[in-house]
Scaffold this motif. Structure first.
Motif, PDB file in Angstrom:
ATOM      1  N   GLY A 124      34.809  32.421  61.036  1.00 23.07           N
ATOM      2  CA  GLY A 124      34.323  31.076  61.330  1.00 23.07           C
ATOM      3  C   GLY A 124      32.820  31.077  61.436  1.00 23.07           C
ATOM      4  N   ARG A 125      32.255  29.890  61.408  1.00 20.74           N
ATOM      5  CA  ARG A 125      30.804  29.781  61.467  1.00 20.74           C
ATOM      6  C   ARG A 125      30.433  28.431  62.071  1.00 20.74           C
ATOM      7  NH1 ARG A 125      26.097  31.569  58.731  1.00 20.74           N
ATOM      8  NH2 ARG A 125      27.217  33.224  57.692  1.00 20.74           N
ATOM      9  N   GLY A 126      29.503  28.475  63.015  1.00 18.62           N
ATOM     10  CA  GLY A 126      28.965  27.237  63.565  1.00 18.62           C
ATOM     11  C   GLY A 126      27.480  27.181  63.241  1.00 18.62           C
ATOM     12  N   LYS A 127      26.747  26.269  63.894  1.00 15.95           N
ATOM     13  CA  LYS A 127      25.307  26.138  63.605  1.00 15.95           C
ATOM     14  C   LYS A 127      24.539  27.395  64.003  1.00 15.95           C
ATOM     15  CE  LYS A 127      23.758  21.412  63.143  1.00 15.95           C
ATOM     16  NZ  LYS A 127      24.490  20.381  63.930  1.00 15.95           N
ATOM     17  N   PHE A 128      24.922  27.986  65.149  1.00 11.84           N
ATOM     18  CA  PHE A 128      24.147  29.103  65.685  1.00 11.84           C
ATOM     19  C   PHE A 128      24.946  30.387  65.831  1.00 11.84           C
ATOM     20  CE2 PHE A 128      22.623  25.083  67.546  1.00 11.84           C
ATOM     21  CZ  PHE A 128      21.422  24.999  66.858  1.00 11.84           C
ATOM     22  N   VAL A 166      28.141  33.080  64.066  1.00 11.15           N
ATOM     23  CA  VAL A 166      29.086  33.423  63.015  1.00 11.15           C
ATOM     24  C   VAL A 166      30.085  34.398  63.640  1.00 11.15           C
ATOM     25  CG1 VAL A 166      27.330  34.991  62.077  1.00 11.15           C
ATOM     26  CG2 VAL A 166      29.364  34.559  60.759  1.00 11.15           C
ATOM     27  N   VAL A 167      31.358  34.229  63.284  1.00  9.72           N
ATOM     28  CA  VAL A 167      32.412  35.065  63.857  1.00  9.72           C
ATOM     29  C   VAL A 167      33.024  35.908  62.742  1.00  9.72           C
ATOM     30  CG1 VAL A 167      34.574  35.087  65.163  1.00  9.72           C
ATOM     31  CG2 VAL A 167      32.869  33.318  65.628  1.00  9.72           C
ATOM     32  N   LYS A 168      33.064  37.224  62.977  1.00  8.16           N
ATOM     33  CA  LYS A 168      33.579  38.141  61.957  1.00  8.16           C
ATOM     34  C   LYS A 168      34.665  39.027  62.549  1.00  8.16           C
ATOM     35  CE  LYS A 168      29.063  38.440  59.676  1.00  8.16           C
ATOM     36  NZ  LYS A 168      27.910  39.310  59.445  1.00  8.16           N
ATOM     37  N   LYS A 169      35.635  39.361  61.707  1.00  9.83           N
ATOM     38  CA  LYS A 169      36.676  40.299  62.134  1.00  9.83           C
ATOM     39  C   LYS A 169      36.108  41.712  62.050  1.00  9.83           C
ATOM     40  CE  LYS A 169      41.330  41.618  60.777  1.00  9.83           C
ATOM     41  NZ  LYS A 169      42.406  41.311  59.836  1.00  9.83           N
ATOM     42  N   CYS A 170      36.435  42.555  63.021  1.00  7.62           N
ATOM     43  CA  CYS A 170      35.940  43.923  62.970  1.00  7.62           C
ATOM     44  C   CYS A 170      36.969  44.879  63.549  1.00  7.62           C
ATOM     45  CB  CYS A 170      34.608  44.015  63.707  1.00  7.62           C
ATOM     46  SG  CYS A 170      34.686  43.489  65.410  1.00  7.62           S
ATOM     47  N   VAL A 171      36.774  46.155  63.258  1.00  7.55           N
ATOM     48  CA  VAL A 171      37.673  47.188  63.751  1.00  7.55           C
ATOM     49  C   VAL A 171      36.858  48.140  64.620  1.00  7.55           C
ATOM     50  CG1 VAL A 171      39.104  49.158  63.071  1.00  7.55           C
ATOM     51  CG2 VAL A 171      39.211  47.029  61.760  1.00  7.55           C
ATOM     52  N   GLU A 172      37.356  48.425  65.801  1.00  3.66           N
ATOM     53  CA  GLU A 172      36.695  49.386  66.689  1.00  3.66           C
ATOM     54  C   GLU A 172      36.970  50.786  66.144  1.00  3.66           C
ATOM     55  OE1 GLU A 172      36.145  49.661  71.488  1.00  3.66           O
ATOM     56  OE2 GLU A 172      38.189  49.514  70.740  1.00  3.66           O
ATOM     57  N   LEU A 173      35.922  51.524  65.853  1.00  2.70           N
ATOM     58  CA  LEU A 173      36.080  52.812  65.183  1.00  2.70           C
ATOM     59  C   LEU A 173      36.895  53.801  66.026  1.00  2.70           C
ATOM     60  CD1 LEU A 173      32.485  53.148  63.658  1.00  2.70           C
ATOM     61  CD2 LEU A 173      34.580  52.332  62.543  1.00  2.70           C
ATOM     62  N   LEU A 174      36.653  53.786  67.329  1.00  2.00           N
ATOM     63  CA  LEU A 174      37.311  54.738  68.217  1.00  2.00           C
ATOM     64  C   LEU A 174      38.817  54.535  68.317  1.00  2.00           C
ATOM     65  CD1 LEU A 174      36.190  57.028  70.023  1.00  2.00           C
ATOM     66  CD2 LEU A 174      36.216  55.410  71.922  1.00  2.00           C
ATOM     67  N   THR A 175      39.245  53.268  68.289  1.00  2.00           N
ATOM     68  CA  THR A 175      40.663  52.973  68.548  1.00  2.00           C
ATOM     69  C   THR A 175      41.396  52.439  67.316  1.00  2.00           C
ATOM     70  OG1 THR A 175      40.078  50.713  69.171  1.00  2.00           O
ATOM     71  CG2 THR A 175      40.152  52.350  70.950  1.00  2.00           C
ATOM     72  N   GLY A 176      40.651  51.963  66.306  1.00  2.00           N
ATOM     73  CA  GLY A 176      41.289  51.334  65.152  1.00  2.00           C
ATOM     74  C   GLY A 176      41.759  49.914  65.451  1.00  2.00           C
ATOM     75  N   LYS A 177      41.469  49.415  66.667  1.00  2.00           N
ATOM     76  CA  LYS A 177      41.929  48.069  67.045  1.00  2.00           C
ATOM     77  C   LYS A 177      41.057  46.977  66.439  1.00  2.00           C
ATOM     78  CE  LYS A 177      43.485  46.476  70.908  1.00  2.00           C
ATOM     79  NZ  LYS A 177      43.571  46.104  72.332  1.00  2.00           N
ATOM     80  N   GLU A 178      41.690  45.849  66.113  1.00  2.00           N
ATOM     81  CA  GLU A 178      40.966  44.714  65.532  1.00  2.00           C
ATOM     82  C   GLU A 178      40.402  43.811  66.630  1.00  2.00           C
ATOM     83  OE1 GLU A 178      43.309  43.889  61.390  1.00  2.00           O
ATOM     84  OE2 GLU A 178      44.211  43.065  63.217  1.00  2.00           O
ATOM     85  N   TYR A 179      39.213  43.296  66.380  1.00  2.00           N
ATOM     86  CA  TYR A 179      38.574  42.337  67.296  1.00  2.00           C
ATOM     87  C   TYR A 179      37.875  41.251  66.489  1.00  2.00           C
ATOM     88  CZ  TYR A 179      39.400  45.655  71.045  1.00  2.00           C
ATOM     89  OH  TYR A 179      40.005  46.474  71.956  1.00  2.00           O
ATOM     90  N   ALA A 180      37.472  40.197  67.192  1.00  2.00           N
ATOM     91  CA  ALA A 180      36.640  39.161  66.567  1.00  2.00           C
ATOM     92  C   ALA A 180      35.273  39.241  67.226  1.00  2.00           C
ATOM     93  CB  ALA A 180      37.256  37.782  66.778  1.00  2.00           C
ATOM     94  N   ALA A 181      34.216  39.397  66.423  1.00  2.00           N
ATOM     95  CA  ALA A 181      32.868  39.496  66.986  1.00  2.00           C
ATOM     96  C   ALA A 181      32.113  38.202  66.699  1.00  2.00           C
ATOM     97  CB  ALA A 181      32.138  40.690  66.382  1.00  2.00           C
ATOM     98  N   LYS A 182      31.633  37.562  67.772  1.00  2.00           N
ATOM     99  CA  LYS A 182      30.858  36.323  67.627  1.00  2.00           C
ATOM    100  C   LYS A 182      29.382  36.676  67.764  1.00  2.00           C
ATOM    101  CE  LYS A 182      30.504  31.554  69.427  1.00  2.00           C
ATOM    102  NZ  LYS A 182      31.081  30.556  70.353  1.00  2.00           N
ATOM    103  N   PHE A 183      28.632  36.517  66.688  1.00  2.00           N
ATOM    104  CA  PHE A 183      27.199  36.818  66.650  1.00  2.00           C
ATOM    105  C   PHE A 183      26.440  35.545  66.981  1.00  2.00           C
ATOM    106  CE2 PHE A 183      27.347  41.021  64.495  1.00  2.00           C
ATOM    107  CZ  PHE A 183      28.690  41.030  64.112  1.00  2.00           C
ATOM    108  N   LEU A 184      25.803  35.516  68.157  1.00  2.00           N
ATOM    109  CA  LEU A 184      25.102  34.302  68.600  1.00  2.00           C
ATOM    110  C   LEU A 184      23.592  34.516  68.552  1.00  2.00           C
ATOM    111  CD1 LEU A 184      27.627  34.199  71.343  1.00  2.00           C
ATOM    112  CD2 LEU A 184      26.944  31.980  70.459  1.00  2.00           C
ATOM    113  N   ARG A 185      22.912  33.607  67.906  1.00  2.00           N
ATOM    114  CA  ARG A 185      21.444  33.698  67.842  1.00  2.00           C
ATOM    115  C   ARG A 185      20.830  33.304  69.172  1.00  2.00           C
ATOM    116  NH1 ARG A 185      20.364  30.222  62.933  1.00  2.00           N
ATOM    117  NH2 ARG A 185      18.710  29.417  64.235  1.00  2.00           N
TER     118      ARG A 185
END
Ligand code: ADP
Ligand code: MG
Length: 320
Positions: free
Chosen positions: A31-35, A37-56
């Motif tokens: 997803g993406r808003g004005k400020f 962006v949200v990206k799917k990611c995998v934690e290297l240590l555990t292999g678990k999936e997360y959603a990372a929200k990058f906020l300016r």
């Protein structure tokens, strides 16, 4: 925005080691808003999936770090509610703060709200999901927080098929209620904002309850009840509570559902049902099946709900 109303005390450690040392971004953007962006990611240590929200941190030349800390503080406060998205960890760089959250694989309920009949929610689904939304909202309200941006794009699902459970996200506009009277400028999304937001009257937990009423209407029918041809028309419809329950949209939907929506779409915030009262409403406590199932043979109706890209946020500046 008036930043004096923000809660900026947080407990989560703001990690400064590189996010990319610990996570790998996968797939396309969620997803993406004005400020943000949200990206799917995998934690290297555990292999678990997360959603990372990058906020300016800087927006339109202004330092917005406190807005982000407020968003983190609300997520921390609500960490024991199963219906609020889990915050896993937080990173800070020179330009951004990254919120690593539980990944809600089912995506926005928006998609099912506007889907063809065969994929749309049944009344039974809506009853279960609205109960969960109300439990999440009740948790916030009991802790004196308001979300202020409840809409189908901010309500996610743990899975979509089979239909999972809801997760409330996006606390970017959330406020502590005691602080809210100081807010002179309100951000919200036109179709879902309550009349008191438009008339600069005090915001309270009842403001969220209006949005729950609009959400319920949209989840049952796929139609946005106050949406006009332009913002002015939408605002006029809201302030006049110009709402209809057309037979064709509500075919096969129980009277109790309409009664529930009517208990929320009331202009006077003090007369609106509260979250705890809603959870006791006969529509949500009745275990019986809806009177008649949604007619799946109906032609898919043209969606009247705006797509997430066009639900632009409004800015209302109080003129006092
Ligand atoms: P904004 O403040 O820009 O609206 P949101 O927090 O609402 O940001 O995130 C934007 C979009 O990203 C959401 O509408 C949703 O589609 C997606 N998204 C956000 N958080 C998650 C999550 N935890 N899991 C999956 N998708 C997410
Ligand atoms: Mg959002």
């Amino acid at each position: 925005m008036d930043r004096s109303s923000l809660v900026t005390q947080t407990q989560t450690i703001l990690r400064t080691d590189p996010f990319n040392d610990n996570y790998r971004v996968v797939g396309k953007e969620l997803g993406r808003g004005k400020f943000a962006v949200v990206k799917k990611c995998v934690e290297l240590l555990t292999g678990k999936e997360y959603a990372a929200k990058f906020l300016r941190k800087r927006r339109k030349g202004e330092d917005c770090r406190n807005d982000i800390l407020n968003e983190i503080a609300v997520l921390e406060m609500a960490r024991f509610s199963p219906y609020v998205v889990d915050l896993h960890e937080v990173y800070e760089t020179n330009s951004e703060i990254i919120l690593v959250m539980e990944y809600a694989a089912g995506g926005e309920i928006f998609n099912q709200c506007v889907a063809d009949q065969d994929e749309a929610f049944t009344e039974k689904d809506v009853i279960r999901l609205i109960r969960q939304i109300l439990q999440g909202v009740l948790y916030l309200h009991r802790n004196n927080f308001v979300h202020l941006d409840l809409k189908p794009q901010n309500i996610l699902l743990t899975s979509s098929n089979p239909l999972g459970d809801i997760r409330i996200v996006d606390f970017g506009l959330s406020r502590q209620v005691d602080n809210v009277k100081e807010v002179r400028e309100i951000l919200g999304t036109p179709e879902y904002v309550a009349p008191e937001v438009l008339s600069y009257e005090p915001i309270s937990t009842a403001t969220d309850m209006w949005s729950v009423g609009v959400l319920t209407y949209v989840m049952l029918t796929g139609v946005s009840p106050f949406l006009g041809d332009n913002k002015q028309e939408t605002f006029l419809n809201i302030s006049q509570v110009a709402i209809e329950y057309p037979q064709e949209e509500f075919e096969g939907i129980s009277e109790l559902a309409i009664d529930f929506i009517k208990s929320l779409l009331i202009k006077n915030p003090r007369k609106r049902a509260r979250a705890d009262q809603c959870l006791k409403h006969a529509w949500l406590t009745s275990c019986q099946e809806p009177e008649s199932p949604k007619d799946k043979t109906l032609e898919p109706k043209e969606s009247q709900v705006e797509s997430p890209e066009t639900t632009e946020k409004i800015v209302l500046l109080a003129s006092y």
